[in-house]
Design a protein around this motif. Sequence first.
Motif, PDB file in Angstrom:
ATOM      1  N   ASP A 243     -85.555 -15.828  13.089  1.00  0.00           N
ATOM      2  CA  ASP A 243     -84.208 -15.554  12.579  1.00  0.00           C
ATOM      3  C   ASP A 243     -83.649 -16.827  11.956  1.00  0.00           C
ATOM      4  O   ASP A 243     -83.089 -17.678  12.661  1.00  0.00           O
ATOM      5  N   ARG A 244     -83.781 -16.958  10.635  1.00  0.00           N
ATOM      6  CA  ARG A 244     -83.248 -18.138   9.963  1.00  0.00           C
ATOM      7  C   ARG A 244     -81.728 -18.182  10.078  1.00  0.00           C
ATOM      8  O   ARG A 244     -81.124 -19.256   9.994  1.00  0.00           O
ATOM      9  N   ASN A 245     -81.130 -17.036  10.251  1.00  0.00           N
ATOM     10  CA  ASN A 245     -79.685 -16.967  10.429  1.00  0.00           C
ATOM     11  C   ASN A 245     -79.241 -17.724  11.676  1.00  0.00           C
ATOM     12  O   ASN A 245     -78.162 -18.310  11.716  1.00  0.00           O
ATOM     13  N   TYR A 248     -79.085 -21.297  10.733  1.00  0.00           N
ATOM     14  CA  TYR A 248     -77.910 -21.471   9.888  1.00  0.00           C
ATOM     15  C   TYR A 248     -76.641 -21.549  10.745  1.00  0.00           C
ATOM     16  O   TYR A 248     -75.761 -22.382  10.496  1.00  0.00           O
ATOM     17  N   TYR A 249     -76.559 -20.705  11.771  1.00  0.00           N
ATOM     18  CA  TYR A 249     -75.381 -20.731  12.633  1.00  0.00           C
ATOM     19  C   TYR A 249     -75.263 -22.058  13.380  1.00  0.00           C
ATOM     20  O   TYR A 249     -74.155 -22.578  13.568  1.00  0.00           O
ATOM     21  N   LYS A 310     -67.803 -13.423  16.621  1.00  0.00           N
ATOM     22  CA  LYS A 310     -67.552 -13.844  15.235  1.00  0.00           C
ATOM     23  C   LYS A 310     -66.110 -13.602  14.810  1.00  0.00           C
ATOM     24  O   LYS A 310     -65.479 -14.514  14.235  1.00  0.00           O
ATOM     25  N   LEU A 419     -70.442 -16.179   6.364  1.00  0.00           N
ATOM     26  CA  LEU A 419     -71.774 -15.799   5.913  1.00  0.00           C
ATOM     27  C   LEU A 419     -72.770 -15.622   7.060  1.00  0.00           C
ATOM     28  O   LEU A 419     -73.918 -15.240   6.810  1.00  0.00           O
ATOM     29  N   VAL A 420     -72.353 -15.923   8.276  1.00  0.00           N
ATOM     30  CA  VAL A 420     -73.242 -15.750   9.433  1.00  0.00           C
ATOM     31  C   VAL A 420     -73.421 -14.261   9.703  1.00  0.00           C
ATOM     32  O   VAL A 420     -72.439 -13.517   9.808  1.00  0.00           O
ATOM     33  N   ARG A 421     -74.657 -13.833   9.804  1.00  0.00           N
ATOM     34  CA  ARG A 421     -74.942 -12.435  10.128  1.00  0.00           C
ATOM     35  C   ARG A 421     -75.155 -12.306  11.629  1.00  0.00           C
ATOM     36  O   ARG A 421     -76.027 -12.975  12.193  1.00  0.00           O
TER      37      ARG A 421
END
Length: 428
Positions: A243-245, A248-249, A310, A419-421
């Motif tokens: 999970d690249r997300n 990113y987070y 979130k 933009l965080v999923r």
Amino acid sequence: MAPRSKVAAWALWDCGSTGLNAVVATFVFSVYLTGTVGQDIAGDTSPAGLLGRALTLAGVAVALLAPLTGVLVQAPHRRRAVLATLTGLAAVFTAAMSFIRDDPRYLVPGLALLALTAACCDLASVPYNAMLRQLSTPNTFGRISGFGWAAGYLGGVGLLLLVYFGFIEGEDPDRGLLGLPVEDGQNVRAAMLLAALWLLVFGLPLILTAKAEVSPDSVQASPGLLGGYRLLWNDLRSEWRRDRNFVYYLLVSAVFRDGLAGIFAFGAVLGVSVYGISPADVLIFGVFASTVAAVGAVAGGRLDDRIGAKPVIVWSLSALIVVGMTLLVLSGPTAFWVCGLLLCLFVGPTQSAARTLLLRMTGEGKEGIAFGLYTMTGRAAAFLAPWLFFVFIDLFGTDRAGLVGICLVLAAGLLGMLLVRVPDHARS
């Protein structure tokens, strides 16, 4: 969910750790070092500059060791031992501060003890945060995380009040209710013994009760230093593919967490230099601010469990930016008190929800490495708010402009957060 007694023990550790940090790194010992011990130090570098260097070294050490600590505590049965070791070291280093006399020769040893204490407390947060999954369920992550933050804020309030009234208050040569002499820093040195005892008293319940049920097959030998970094690299590659997300987070949260740190780091400075708060009232404001932040953390934790982490982070960051920009155009002590307390109200929910969202996005059994990376990235971004704070002061020639720098960091974190999923399984 774990029994309430275990949740309380977990929260009490934060009470002890935050209280110690407030006294050692923020309001008492750091001020003693820079304003008293190092007052007549020789050379071109100021005591404050040396303090900055010492804390920078501590930050670098944490950035290097936090991921390795995360690898070490991936196994739940190691978390108590690592937490106990780091808590004990922090208490020992704090108690040793009682030997730092009012003499320039003691400045460097004092700074070393301060840096070591700060590093131990930061590293101890890795196994401490990783324990959150053992104490809660996805439906209670938010409220328990918020409860822990609230306990930490109230712990800071409690110890600050004890130190102020017991050791610091007054103008006479003998200070506080205990009547300890100011000469040679005896009152501050004695307060460091209380701070060390505070950490031990509030840390022991968790250290004594944090047990993990471990099957013999799940117990693995410690990977060692080089083996730990190899495991770290393998875990990083695995998380990137999974999970690249998530990665990113980690980066986004590091940015807005630094903005939150900037509010606490420079709020008191601005209160005195811009809004007319007296230095004596700063500590009183700190007590109210910590109390309000504790209330916000509890309320935000409950909202986290209902609507998700979130939305709590996004709305809290938005409110922080609006209040910060409002304060930018106002003046006077009343404006600082009202807007300052509003800022603290939204800091607590952001900090709590940031921790729970990471936990919700982390794979089962990976919370150790996740919080190690969380601590590391937070340290890596820790220069942003201080840098922009002073850039805007230099650009506009007024301390008030430093608020713009802090708001920009918060805004960058907010935009990144949008933009965080959040995976479906992390929404509940």
